[in-house]
Motif scaffolding. Structure first.
Motif, short mmCIF file in Angstrom:
data_model
loop_
_atom_site.label_atom_id
_atom_site.label_comp_id
_atom_site.label_asym_id
_atom_site.label_seq_id
_atom_site.Cartn_x
_atom_site.Cartn_y
_atom_site.Cartn_z
N PRO A 177 0.82 -1.23 0.00
CA PRO A 177 0.00 0.00 0.00
C PRO A 177 0.84 1.27 0.00
O PRO A 177 0.45 2.27 -0.60
CB PRO A 177 -0.82 -0.12 1.29
N TRP A 178 2.00 1.24 0.67
CA TRP A 178 2.85 2.44 0.72
C TRP A 178 3.38 2.77 -0.67
O TRP A 178 3.38 3.92 -1.09
CB TRP A 178 4.02 2.22 1.68
N TRP A 179 3.86 1.74 -1.38
CA TRP A 179 4.42 1.98 -2.71
C TRP A 179 3.34 2.45 -3.68
O TRP A 179 3.59 3.31 -4.53
CB TRP A 179 5.10 0.72 -3.24
N ALA A 180 2.16 1.88 -3.57
CA ALA A 180 1.06 2.31 -4.45
C ALA A 180 0.69 3.76 -4.18
O ALA A 180 0.33 4.50 -5.10
CB ALA A 180 -0.16 1.40 -4.24
N ALA A 181 0.78 4.20 -2.91
CA ALA A 181 0.42 5.58 -2.55
C ALA A 181 1.39 6.58 -3.17
O ALA A 181 1.01 7.73 -3.47
CB ALA A 181 0.41 5.73 -1.04
N ILE A 182 2.66 6.18 -3.38
CA ILE A 182 3.66 7.09 -3.97
C ILE A 182 3.22 7.56 -5.34
O ILE A 182 3.47 8.70 -5.75
CB ILE A 182 5.03 6.39 -4.04
N LEU A 183 2.50 6.68 -6.07
CA LEU A 183 2.10 7.02 -7.43
C LEU A 183 1.00 8.07 -7.48
O LEU A 183 0.58 8.48 -8.56
CB LEU A 183 1.65 5.75 -8.16
N ARG A 184 0.51 8.50 -6.31
CA ARG A 184 -0.46 9.59 -6.29
C ARG A 184 0.23 10.95 -6.37
O ARG A 184 -0.43 11.97 -6.55
CB ARG A 184 -1.33 9.50 -5.04
N ILE A 185 1.57 10.95 -6.21
CA ILE A 185 2.33 12.20 -6.37
C ILE A 185 2.40 12.51 -7.86
O ILE A 185 2.76 11.65 -8.66
CB ILE A 185 3.76 12.05 -5.80
N PRO A 186 2.07 13.73 -8.29
CA PRO A 186 2.11 14.07 -9.73
C PRO A 186 3.50 13.85 -10.31
O PRO A 186 4.51 14.17 -9.67
CB PRO A 186 1.73 15.56 -9.76
N PHE A 187 3.54 13.32 -11.52
CA PHE A 187 4.84 13.07 -12.14
C PHE A 187 5.58 14.37 -12.45
O PHE A 187 6.79 14.38 -12.62
CB PHE A 187 4.66 12.26 -13.43
N SER A 188 4.84 15.48 -12.53
CA SER A 188 5.47 16.78 -12.76
C SER A 188 6.37 17.17 -11.59
O SER A 188 7.25 18.01 -11.71
CB SER A 188 4.41 17.86 -12.96
N ILE A 189 6.16 16.53 -10.43
CA ILE A 189 7.03 16.75 -9.26
C ILE A 189 8.13 15.70 -9.24
O ILE A 189 9.31 16.01 -9.01
CB ILE A 189 6.21 16.69 -7.95
N ILE A 190 7.75 14.44 -9.50
CA ILE A 190 8.72 13.34 -9.43
C ILE A 190 9.81 13.51 -10.49
O ILE A 190 11.00 13.31 -10.22
CB ILE A 190 8.01 11.98 -9.61
N GLY A 191 9.44 13.89 -11.73
CA GLY A 191 10.38 13.99 -12.83
C GLY A 191 11.55 14.93 -12.54
O GLY A 191 12.72 14.54 -12.64
N PRO A 192 11.28 16.22 -12.17
CA PRO A 192 12.39 17.13 -11.86
C PRO A 192 13.27 16.66 -10.70
O PRO A 192 14.49 16.89 -10.72
CB PRO A 192 11.67 18.45 -11.51
N VAL A 193 12.65 16.01 -9.70
CA VAL A 193 13.44 15.50 -8.58
C VAL A 193 14.44 14.46 -9.07
O VAL A 193 15.62 14.46 -8.67
CB VAL A 193 12.52 14.90 -7.49
#
Length: 505
Positions: free
Chosen positions: A379-395
């Motif tokens: 469940p924790w890993w699945a919840a990470i995918l709720r973060i917009p990719f527009s945030i994940i990509g630059p990081v």
């Protein structure tokens, strides 16, 4: 029984509290990398490799290999819950995994995927445990001609076995050789293709290239495609795990078949992705209900996951014993060993015995830890995918830049990383394979050295590559692999010509 005794000593090295902590950290980071589309095993290991420079080689390689195991596990989570392959080899898992999730059987599909991955890896580690020392002893008889023959076989196998057009594979490999040739010639001391740029005197650092090609290139492509996450949630409990394990026992033949396919594709330069598709296809053909595949069959999850993990793990066998990586990730790990001053090959088992057996022991422990981690934290890993990719990509791009800068503390390396990132993006858009490029970049210098040493010994005669049965058989097999696509094309051409008159008649 020497292998058993050495393995017991290896467990003593791997189970120190420092290495266990690094193992857990590696597994956790690996699952995160596997879950996030746009990254992957090779990308994650390449990006995080600079963080290990201050560690001792044993702890560093244990952590990096556990990142790889974690990425193999994590790729199944997004494939099953979101129908988004977190890894290239997880594409086949989506065919039946996602339909199972849609039917409310996500927990069963995830349990089957994680268990299959574990089984595939354990069988592959057993293969490494008992076959690696024998292969290493055999390889001690190798001279320059034999080493070049093996390296030639590796390059030619990519041409003969790749699913990509041979012309594209050769083109990618030639570019890798050209990049590997940049810098100071170790034999003559002359400069090659430096174009008066002082930073290129040492050539292209493979790590900079890999971070750009895999990390930045994949992120650019993912951003262009506008990735979004929509899928099912899942929670695994012990009852579902127990019931699924009971069902999986019935498919023991499928496990063995998938392990065999995976190990073969790992030892040869096939890789986890072709192994997963090949195993899925075989499972479907041999099933009594082939038409049910794609609608939520558990065998459609078991076959690709078992084969992918077996291939990903067994790819380390030729890397450790011959210095020949069987996958892009193994090529990155090979580069790490060279950075730490360790030369992969048969002498590694003699000069660095504790390192080798500590690594092999960590493969057993790491996969057990990985299975426990993913079963309890889905469940924790699945919840990470709720973060917009527009945030994940630059990081991720920032992390790549930090990793590239750390190698030589040079901004020039960051610029090179971006250049390689654009190259990686173009490769993916034009559907050129990057594995041959990385392989040639890593092995280019070694292959050139072996060839030139062989030429010096034979006074310029190519006959040295057929001077004894071992070198001759390997060289001949390599040339067969090189022309294999041409043989297949000629067969298809003549079949088409024979069929044409019948059709006309």
């Amino acid at each position: 029984m020497d292998e058993i005794q050495s393995l017991v000593q290896g467990f003593g090295i791997a189970m120190t509290w420092q290495n266990l902590v690094f193992m857990l950290v590696g597994i956790t980071l690996g699952v995160l990398i596997g879950v996030l589309p746009g990254l992957g095993g090779a990308n994650g290991v390449a990006i995080l490799l600079p963080l290990t420079f201050s560690m001792n080689p044993t702890s560093a390689i244990i952590m990096l290999s556990c990142i790889y195991w974690g990425a193999l596990f994590g790729g199944a989570i997004t494939s099953i819950l979101f129908n988004i392959p977190g890894e290239p080899w997880s594409v086949a898992t989506t065919f039946d995994g996602y339909p199972m999730a849609q039917q409310g059987r996500a927990a069963q599909a995830l349990t089957a995927a994680f268990t299959s991955s574990f089984v595939g890896a354990i069988f592959a580690v057993l293969l490494i445990t008992f076959l690696a020392p024998l292969l290493a002893k055999f390889a001690l008889k190798f001279g320059p001609a034999e080493f070049f023959a093996v390296q030639l076989l590796t390059f030619c196998s990519f041409v003969g076995m790749s699913k990509e057009p041979p012309a594209k594979t050769i083109a990618a490999m030639m570019l890798g050789f050209a990049l590997a040739a940049v810098g100071l010639d170790a034999v003559t001391g002359t400069l090659r293709m430096t174009f008066d740029v002082p930073e290129l005197l040492k050539g292209f650092d493979f790590l900079i290239a890999v971070i750009g090609l895999f990390g930045i290139g994949e992120i650019l492509l993912t951003m262009e495609e506008g990735l979004s996450f929509k899928g099912k949630s899942a929670k695994i409990n012990f009852k579902v795990v127990w019931q699924t394990w009971g069902e999986l026992i019935k498919h023991w033949k499928l496990f063995l078949r998938s392990v065999a396919v995976g190990c073969w594709m790992g030892i040869t330069p096939g890789g986890a992705t072709p192994a997963s598709f090949m195993s899925y296809g075989m499972a479907r053909r041999m099933s009594k209900e082939p038409n049910e595949f794609g609608k939520g069959r558990i065998e459609g999850v078991v076959a690709p996951e078992t084969a992918a993990h077996a291939a990903g793990t067994s790819a380390l066998l030729p890397m450790l014993t011959l210095g020949i990586p069987g996958s892009p990730t193994a090529a990155v790990l090979l580069g790490g060993l060279l950075i730490w001053g360790l030369q992969p090959g048969p002498m590694l088992f003699v000069e660095q015995k504790e390192f080798v057996w500590g690594l092999i022991a960590s493969m057993y422990i790491g996969n057990i830890v990985g299975l426990i981690v993913v079963l309890t934290t889905v469940p924790w890993w699945a919840a990470i995918l709720r973060i917009p990719f527009s945030i994940i990509g630059p990081v991720i791009i920032v992390i790549c830049a930090i990793g590239a800068y750390t190698v030589h503390s040079s901004m020039f390396d960051v610029i090179l990383m971006l250049v390689f990132g654009v190259l990686g993006y173009l490769f993916k858009k034009l559907k050129y394979p990057m594995a041959p490029l990385v392989l040639a970049l890593v092995l280019g210098d070694m292959a050139e050295s072996s060839f030139r040493q062989a030429m010096l010994l034979s006074q310029g005669s190519l006959g040295i590559f057929w001077g004894n049965p071992l070198a001759g058989s390997i060289t001949t097999l390599a040339l067969v692999m090189l022309v294999w696509p041409m043989i297949g094309a000629l067969k298809n051409y003549y079949r088409a010509r024979e069929a044409a008159p019948r059709t006309a008649a």
